[in-house]
Write an enzyme that holds these catalytic residues in place. Structure first.
Site, mmCIF file in Angstrom:
data_model
loop_
_atom_site.group_PDB
_atom_site.id
_atom_site.type_symbol
_atom_site.label_atom_id
_atom_site.label_comp_id
_atom_site.label_asym_id
_atom_site.label_seq_id
_atom_site.Cartn_x
_atom_site.Cartn_y
_atom_site.Cartn_z
ATOM 1 N N ARG A 26 0.819 -1.219 0.000
ATOM 2 C CA ARG A 26 0.000 0.000 0.000
ATOM 3 C C ARG A 26 0.847 1.260 0.000
ATOM 4 N NH1 ARG A 26 -4.246 -1.202 4.821
ATOM 5 N NH2 ARG A 26 -4.422 -3.414 4.418
ATOM 6 N N ASP A 124 -22.260 27.779 -0.605
ATOM 7 C CA ASP A 124 -22.947 26.547 -0.234
ATOM 8 C C ASP A 124 -24.402 26.783 0.125
ATOM 9 O OD1 ASP A 124 -23.206 23.859 0.558
ATOM 10 O OD2 ASP A 124 -22.813 24.421 2.647
ATOM 11 N N VAL A 125 -25.299 26.192 -0.627
ATOM 12 C CA VAL A 125 -26.725 26.218 -0.269
ATOM 13 C C VAL A 125 -27.278 24.792 -0.394
ATOM 14 C CG1 VAL A 125 -27.106 28.614 -1.025
ATOM 15 C CG2 VAL A 125 -27.419 26.747 -2.646
ATOM 16 N N CYS A 181 -29.099 14.279 7.358
ATOM 17 C CA CYS A 181 -29.962 14.999 6.422
ATOM 18 C C CYS A 181 -31.336 14.345 6.384
ATOM 19 C CB CYS A 181 -29.289 14.912 5.062
ATOM 20 S SG CYS A 181 -30.359 15.358 3.737
ATOM 21 N N THR A 183 -33.725 15.682 4.108
ATOM 22 C CA THR A 183 -34.357 16.261 2.916
ATOM 23 C C THR A 183 -35.234 15.258 2.177
ATOM 24 O OG1 THR A 183 -32.612 17.884 2.618
ATOM 25 C CG2 THR A 183 -33.840 17.294 0.655
ATOM 26 N N GLY A 237 -18.753 14.618 6.305
ATOM 27 C CA GLY A 237 -19.285 15.268 7.497
ATOM 28 C C GLY A 237 -19.216 14.293 8.658
ATOM 29 N N MET A 280 -26.870 21.027 9.282
ATOM 30 C CA MET A 280 -26.841 22.488 9.262
ATOM 31 C C MET A 280 -28.219 23.075 8.929
ATOM 32 S SD MET A 280 -24.003 22.916 10.486
ATOM 33 C CE MET A 280 -23.891 24.692 10.487
ATOM 34 N N SER A 299 -37.437 21.982 9.252
ATOM 35 C CA SER A 299 -36.065 21.538 9.456
ATOM 36 C C SER A 299 -35.777 20.381 8.495
ATOM 37 C CB SER A 299 -35.946 21.108 10.905
ATOM 38 O OG SER A 299 -35.097 20.031 11.034
ATOM 39 N N GLU A 300 -34.604 20.403 7.865
ATOM 40 C CA GLU A 300 -34.243 19.295 6.973
ATOM 41 C C GLU A 300 -32.956 18.623 7.430
ATOM 42 O OE1 GLU A 300 -34.490 20.270 2.774
ATOM 43 O OE2 GLU A 300 -36.493 21.091 3.075
HETATM 44 P P1 5GP Z 1 -22.142 13.080 5.578
HETATM 45 O O1 5GP Z 1 -20.698 13.004 5.204
HETATM 46 O O2 5GP Z 1 -22.338 13.381 7.020
HETATM 47 O O3 5GP Z 1 -22.934 11.892 5.111
HETATM 48 O O4 5GP Z 1 -22.753 14.313 4.744
HETATM 49 C C1 5GP Z 1 -22.255 15.610 4.907
HETATM 50 C C2 5GP Z 1 -23.035 16.563 4.053
HETATM 51 O O5 5GP Z 1 -24.432 16.574 4.380
HETATM 52 C C3 5GP Z 1 -22.644 18.009 4.202
HETATM 53 O O6 5GP Z 1 -21.421 18.323 3.594
HETATM 54 C C4 5GP Z 1 -23.840 18.738 3.609
HETATM 55 O O7 5GP Z 1 -23.784 18.807 2.209
HETATM 56 C C5 5GP Z 1 -24.994 17.831 3.999
HETATM 57 N N1 5GP Z 1 -25.738 18.375 5.152
HETATM 58 C C6 5GP Z 1 -25.254 18.878 6.299
HETATM 59 N N2 5GP Z 1 -26.248 19.260 7.123
HETATM 60 C C7 5GP Z 1 -27.392 19.013 6.470
HETATM 61 C C8 5GP Z 1 -28.767 19.219 6.797
HETATM 62 O O8 5GP Z 1 -29.143 19.658 7.867
HETATM 63 N N3 5GP Z 1 -29.661 18.858 5.830
HETATM 64 C C9 5GP Z 1 -29.273 18.371 4.626
HETATM 65 N N4 5GP Z 1 -30.213 18.100 3.732
HETATM 66 N N5 5GP Z 1 -27.986 18.131 4.305
HETATM 67 C C10 5GP Z 1 -27.067 18.457 5.213
#
Ligand code: 5GP
Length: 357
Positions: A26, A124-125, A181, A183, A237, A280, A299-300
């Site tokens: 590796r 970022d949105v 998330c 959503t 995340g 977030m 809240s999402e």
């Molecule tokens: P993870 O690595 O934890 O699976 O995903 C991280 C990503 O989840 C973040 O970079 C961001 O794009 C997304 N994320 C963070 N907070 C939220 C949230 O409250 N709602 C949604 N829909 N996505 C989130």
């Protein structure tokens, strides 16, 4: 109404087929990648793994630690210009993040004015499909032609290309796959992450731009699958949450186990440590940063307690070790070759969990 018939894939729909390899260790695998960004023309050569701009993850301390391993961090949005006064991390390793509101723009401009050495801007949105978002990206590009702009999130080829043409160097891909998330539950909107990466990477690479696979990785194998699918960067995340550098409170909880002490016959107690982690767009984040959830929105994101995991460096080493190992399994001497060497096979089971609690 229209319904597309081809099945879209998630990380756990596939495994990577092993291939004959001349690599004996590796250690021989090179994980850095060299990119020239489309608009900024910046040349960047480091390990393309990114800590997400989430509370408890995108902190200055995480950025410092990750930079020592050549990894990148998108810092949380709420840092003000003065927060960067004592922040001496190489600008190759971090982006400042912003939303698209008036206050966000003001904060971004103030930070860049006070610290012109900052090179990366992450716009970022949650929903990168709005016209206002594209306009904002275009405006930032006009004002900062030499900065490298990350913009997202989207999940389709058309919008990936639109954001690139409006000035993004790197498009962030992922709607709904994240660990905290909701959503998909709240809105029914989303796109299986592996297919989103494959389709958006193809669209971006056709124009000479790059993508970040953002969300849904729960283990090092998923990080490898994201790179195998064509991601230029992978953002994490949950996998980077729960560490000392994230700055959250450590909650200790003591509970009785099923075991008893042989002498006293008393139950044996154990202490487990946790850290709070939240999306977030969760109630927790809204309360913290915006004084509550506005009436017109829901809240999402969720709030969870995750095991405390000590220093982030150990997690980094574990992820890089997994990625190197994937490369040896498929004969990729460099991370660059991983997607060329990847053949995904569709599976109905990921791994054997017989001894899992
Ligand atoms: P993870 O690595 O934890 O699976 O995903 C991280 C990503 O989840 C973040 O970079 C961001 O794009 C997304 N994320 C963070 N907070 C939220 C949230 O409250 N709602 C949604 N829909 N996505 C989130």
């Amino acid at each position: 109404m229209r319904s597309e018939q081809d099945k879209k894939l998630d990380f756990d729909d596939v495994l990577i087929r092993p291939k004959r390899s001349y690599l004996s260790s590796r250690k021989q695998v090179k994980l850095t990648r060299k990119y020239t960004f489309m608009h900024s023309k910046k040349i960047w050569e480091h390990i393309p793994i990114i800590a997400s701009n989430m509370d408890g993850v995108g902190t200055k301390k995480v950025a410092k630690s990750l930079s020592e391993n050549e990894l990148f961090t998108c810092l949380v949005k709420n840092y003000e210009k003065d927060d960067f006064n004592d922040f001496n991390v190489n600008p190759d390793y971090f982006a400042i993040s912003t939303g698209i509101g008036k206050a966000d723009l003001k904060r971004l401009e103030a930070s860049l004015k006070a610290h012109p050495h900052i090179e990366f801007i992450c716009i970022d949105v949650a929903n990168g499909y709005s016209e206002a978002f594209g306009d904002f990206v275009e405006g930032v590009r006009q004002n900062y032609p030499k900065k490298t702009i990350i913009a997202g999130n989207v999940v389709t080829a058309d919008m990936t290309q639109e954001l690139i043409l409006r000035g993004a160097d790197i498009v962030k891909v992922g709607i709904g796959p994240g660990s905290v998330c909701t959503t998909r539950i709240q809105t029914g909107v989303g796109y299986p992450q592996l297919s989103a990466i494959i389709e958006c990477a193809d669209a971006a690479h056709g124009l000479g731009a790059h993508i970040i696979a953002d969300g849904g990785c729960v283990n090092p194998g998923d990080v490898s699958k994201a790179f195998g699918a064509g991601a230029d960067f992978v953002m994490l995340g949950g996998m980077f949450a729960g560490h000392d550098e994230g700055g959250g409170d450590i909650i200790a909880e003591t509970y009785a186990t099923h075991r008893v002490d042989n002498d006293t016959k008393e139950p044996i107690y154990e202490t487990k440590k946790f850290v709070e982690f939240y999306g977030m767009s969760s109630d927790t984040a809204m309360d913290k940063h915006h004084g509550g959830v506005a009436d017109y929105r829901s809240s999402e994101g969720r709030t969870v307690r995750i095991p405390y995991r000590g220093p982030v460096d150990d997690t980094v080493k574990n992820i890089l070790g997994g990625l190197r190992s994937t490369c040896t399994y498929v004969g990729a001497k460099r991370l660059k070759e991983l997607s060329k060497c990847t053949t995904f096979i569709r599976v109905s089971k990921q791994y054997n969990d017989v001894f899992e609690e």
